[in-house]
Scaffold this motif. Structure first.
Motif, PDB file in Angstrom:
ATOM      1  N   ILE A   1       0.818  -1.217   0.000  1.00 48.59           N
ATOM      2  CA  ILE A   1       0.000   0.000   0.000  1.00 48.59           C
ATOM      3  C   ILE A   1       0.854   1.271   0.000  1.00 48.59           C
ATOM      4  O   ILE A   1       0.375   2.334  -0.398  1.00 48.59           O
ATOM      5  CB  ILE A   1      -1.014   0.011   1.164  1.00 48.59           C
ATOM      6  CG1 ILE A   1      -0.341  -0.193   2.515  1.00 48.59           C
ATOM      7  CG2 ILE A   1      -2.087  -1.050   0.933  1.00 48.59           C
ATOM      8  CD1 ILE A   1      -1.284  -0.096   3.709  1.00 48.59           C
ATOM      9  N   GLU A   2       2.102   1.161   0.430  1.00 49.18           N
ATOM     10  CA  GLU A   2       3.053   2.273   0.380  1.00 49.18           C
ATOM     11  C   GLU A   2       4.439   1.690   0.156  1.00 49.18           C
ATOM     12  O   GLU A   2       4.736   0.587   0.621  1.00 49.18           O
ATOM     13  CB  GLU A   2       3.090   3.060   1.691  1.00 49.18           C
ATOM     14  CG  GLU A   2       1.876   3.872   1.999  1.00 49.18           C
ATOM     15  CD  GLU A   2       2.006   4.615   3.332  1.00 49.18           C
ATOM     16  OE1 GLU A   2       3.140   4.912   3.774  1.00 49.18           O
ATOM     17  OE2 GLU A   2       0.954   4.873   3.935  1.00 49.18           O
TER      18      GLU A   2
ATOM     19  N   LEU B   1       8.450  -0.995   2.782  1.00 51.33           N
ATOM     20  CA  LEU B   1       7.127  -1.311   2.247  1.00 51.33           C
ATOM     21  C   LEU B   1       6.116  -1.372   3.377  1.00 51.33           C
ATOM     22  O   LEU B   1       6.369  -2.008   4.399  1.00 51.33           O
ATOM     23  CB  LEU B   1       7.155  -2.661   1.527  1.00 51.33           C
ATOM     24  CG  LEU B   1       8.223  -2.849   0.448  1.00 51.33           C
ATOM     25  CD1 LEU B   1       8.201  -4.274  -0.064  1.00 51.33           C
ATOM     26  CD2 LEU B   1       8.027  -1.861  -0.678  1.00 51.33           C
ATOM     27  N   LYS B   2       4.982  -0.716   3.195  1.00 47.62           N
ATOM     28  CA  LYS B   2       3.838  -0.913   4.096  1.00 47.62           C
ATOM     29  C   LYS B   2       2.922  -1.867   3.352  1.00 47.62           C
ATOM     30  O   LYS B   2       2.534  -1.613   2.212  1.00 47.62           O
ATOM     31  CB  LYS B   2       3.128   0.401   4.375  1.00 47.62           C
ATOM     32  CG  LYS B   2       3.885   1.271   5.336  1.00 47.62           C
ATOM     33  CD  LYS B   2       2.939   1.927   6.326  1.00 47.62           C
ATOM     34  CE  LYS B   2       3.673   2.874   7.210  1.00 47.62           C
ATOM     35  NZ  LYS B   2       4.151   2.294   8.420  1.00 47.62           N
TER      36      LYS B   2
ATOM     37  N   GLU C   1      -4.212  -6.559   9.425  1.00 48.49           N
ATOM     38  CA  GLU C   1      -3.220  -5.624   9.957  1.00 48.49           C
ATOM     39  C   GLU C   1      -2.377  -5.055   8.821  1.00 48.49           C
ATOM     40  O   GLU C   1      -2.284  -5.627   7.744  1.00 48.49           O
ATOM     41  CB  GLU C   1      -2.313  -6.293  10.995  1.00 48.49           C
ATOM     42  CG  GLU C   1      -1.329  -7.282  10.409  1.00 48.49           C
ATOM     43  CD  GLU C   1      -0.326  -7.818  11.426  1.00 48.49           C
ATOM     44  OE1 GLU C   1       0.487  -7.032  11.941  1.00 48.49           O
ATOM     45  OE2 GLU C   1      -0.378  -9.039  11.675  1.00 48.49           O
ATOM     46  N   VAL C   2      -1.780  -3.901   9.109  1.00 44.85           N
ATOM     47  CA  VAL C   2      -0.808  -3.293   8.209  1.00 44.85           C
ATOM     48  C   VAL C   2       0.530  -3.348   8.920  1.00 44.85           C
ATOM     49  O   VAL C   2       0.615  -3.053  10.109  1.00 44.85           O
ATOM     50  CB  VAL C   2      -1.195  -1.831   7.880  1.00 44.85           C
ATOM     51  CG1 VAL C   2      -0.093  -1.140   7.097  1.00 44.85           C
ATOM     52  CG2 VAL C   2      -2.511  -1.793   7.112  1.00 44.85           C
ATOM     53  N   ARG C   3       1.562  -3.769   8.197  1.00 45.04           N
ATOM     54  CA  ARG C   3       2.884  -3.826   8.808  1.00 45.04           C
ATOM     55  C   ARG C   3       3.940  -3.317   7.838  1.00 45.04           C
ATOM     56  O   ARG C   3       3.687  -3.171   6.654  1.00 45.04           O
ATOM     57  CB  ARG C   3       3.219  -5.220   9.317  1.00 45.04           C
ATOM     58  CG  ARG C   3       3.260  -6.277   8.253  1.00 45.04           C
ATOM     59  CD  ARG C   3       3.806  -7.597   8.742  1.00 45.04           C
ATOM     60  NE  ARG C   3       2.935  -8.275   9.681  1.00 45.04           N
ATOM     61  CZ  ARG C   3       3.182  -9.479  10.167  1.00 45.04           C
ATOM     62  NH1 ARG C   3       4.258 -10.135   9.796  1.00 45.04           N
ATOM     63  NH2 ARG C   3       2.355 -10.043  11.016  1.00 45.04           N
ATOM     64  N   THR C   4       5.125  -3.075   8.387  1.00 45.50           N
ATOM     65  CA  THR C   4       6.254  -2.587   7.603  1.00 45.50           C
ATOM     66  C   THR C   4       7.237  -3.727   7.362  1.00 45.50           C
ATOM     67  O   THR C   4       7.531  -4.505   8.274  1.00 45.50           O
ATOM     68  CB  THR C   4       6.967  -1.440   8.354  1.00 45.50           C
ATOM     69  OG1 THR C   4       6.036  -0.380   8.537  1.00 45.50           O
ATOM     70  CG2 THR C   4       8.173  -0.932   7.576  1.00 45.50           C
ATOM     71  N   ILE C   5       7.726  -3.801   6.127  1.00 46.33           N
ATOM     72  CA  ILE C   5       8.764  -4.764   5.764  1.00 46.33           C
ATOM     73  C   ILE C   5       9.855  -3.999   5.027  1.00 46.33           C
ATOM     74  O   ILE C   5       9.565  -3.226   4.111  1.00 46.33           O
ATOM     75  CB  ILE C   5       8.207  -5.888   4.868  1.00 46.33           C
ATOM     76  CG1 ILE C   5       7.165  -6.703   5.632  1.00 46.33           C
ATOM     77  CG2 ILE C   5       9.341  -6.778   4.348  1.00 46.33           C
ATOM     78  CD1 ILE C   5       6.482  -7.778   4.812  1.00 46.33           C
ATOM     79  N   VAL C   6      11.094  -4.202   5.431  1.00 47.60           N
ATOM     80  CA  VAL C   6      12.235  -3.644   4.721  1.00 47.60           C
ATOM     81  C   VAL C   6      12.775  -4.744   3.814  1.00 47.60           C
ATOM     82  O   VAL C   6      13.018  -5.865   4.257  1.00 47.60           O
ATOM     83  CB  VAL C   6      13.326  -3.149   5.695  1.00 47.60           C
ATOM     84  CG1 VAL C   6      14.538  -2.649   4.918  1.00 47.60           C
ATOM     85  CG2 VAL C   6      12.773  -2.058   6.598  1.00 47.60           C
ATOM     86  N   SER C   7      12.929  -4.407   2.523  1.00 47.54           N
ATOM     87  CA  SER C   7      13.359  -5.393   1.538  1.00 47.54           C
ATOM     88  C   SER C   7      14.532  -4.861   0.727  1.00 47.54           C
ATOM     89  O   SER C   7      14.573  -3.678   0.383  1.00 47.54           O
ATOM     90  CB  SER C   7      12.190  -5.726   0.606  1.00 47.54           C
ATOM     91  OG  SER C   7      12.580  -6.687  -0.358  1.00 47.54           O
TER      92      SER C   7
END
Length: 109
Positions: free
Chosen positions: A20-21, A34-35, A41-47
């Motif tokens: 979504i972001e 990345l959101k 739930e919405v979570r953050t992932i760093v890729s």
């Protein structure tokens, strides 16, 4: 290739998510923040796929993640999951996605 048992595999919680972001992590060429929407739930992932993708290319895409990976702080950002990707011999990255639109949060078997 290391073989694992079905019990080991079943510990992984693979899920569909929708991006979504997306934005670049400041000071890096490779990291994207990345959101993702997991349905409940919405979570953050760093890729580390930012050297091959612009953030805008990923917004709205369905991706497959490891949802139960232990969170890790990367460049001061808590990353709660991992995007699954295929990588070829030239180290080109192919994020795994769904063939058709799938609801965020669906379990992948």
């Amino acid at each position: 290739m290391v073989e694992i048992t079905i019990d080991e595999f079943s510990k992984m919680d693979l899920r569909v998510c929708k991006v979504i972001e997306a934005s670049r992590v400041e000071g890096t060429n490779k990291l994207l923040k990345l959101k993702v929407d997991l349905g409940n739930e919405v979570r953050t992932i760093v890729s580390g796929i930012g050297d091959q993708f612009n953030p805008e290319q990923l917004i709205g895409k369905n991706l497959i993640i490891v949802a139960n990976l232990k969170p890790k702080i990367i460049r001061g950002i808590e990353s709660k999951g991992m995007i699954l990707c295929a990588v070829d011999e030239k180290e080109r990255v192919y994020p795994l996605t769904t063939l058709i639109e799938a609801a965020p949060g669906l379990k992948v078997y």
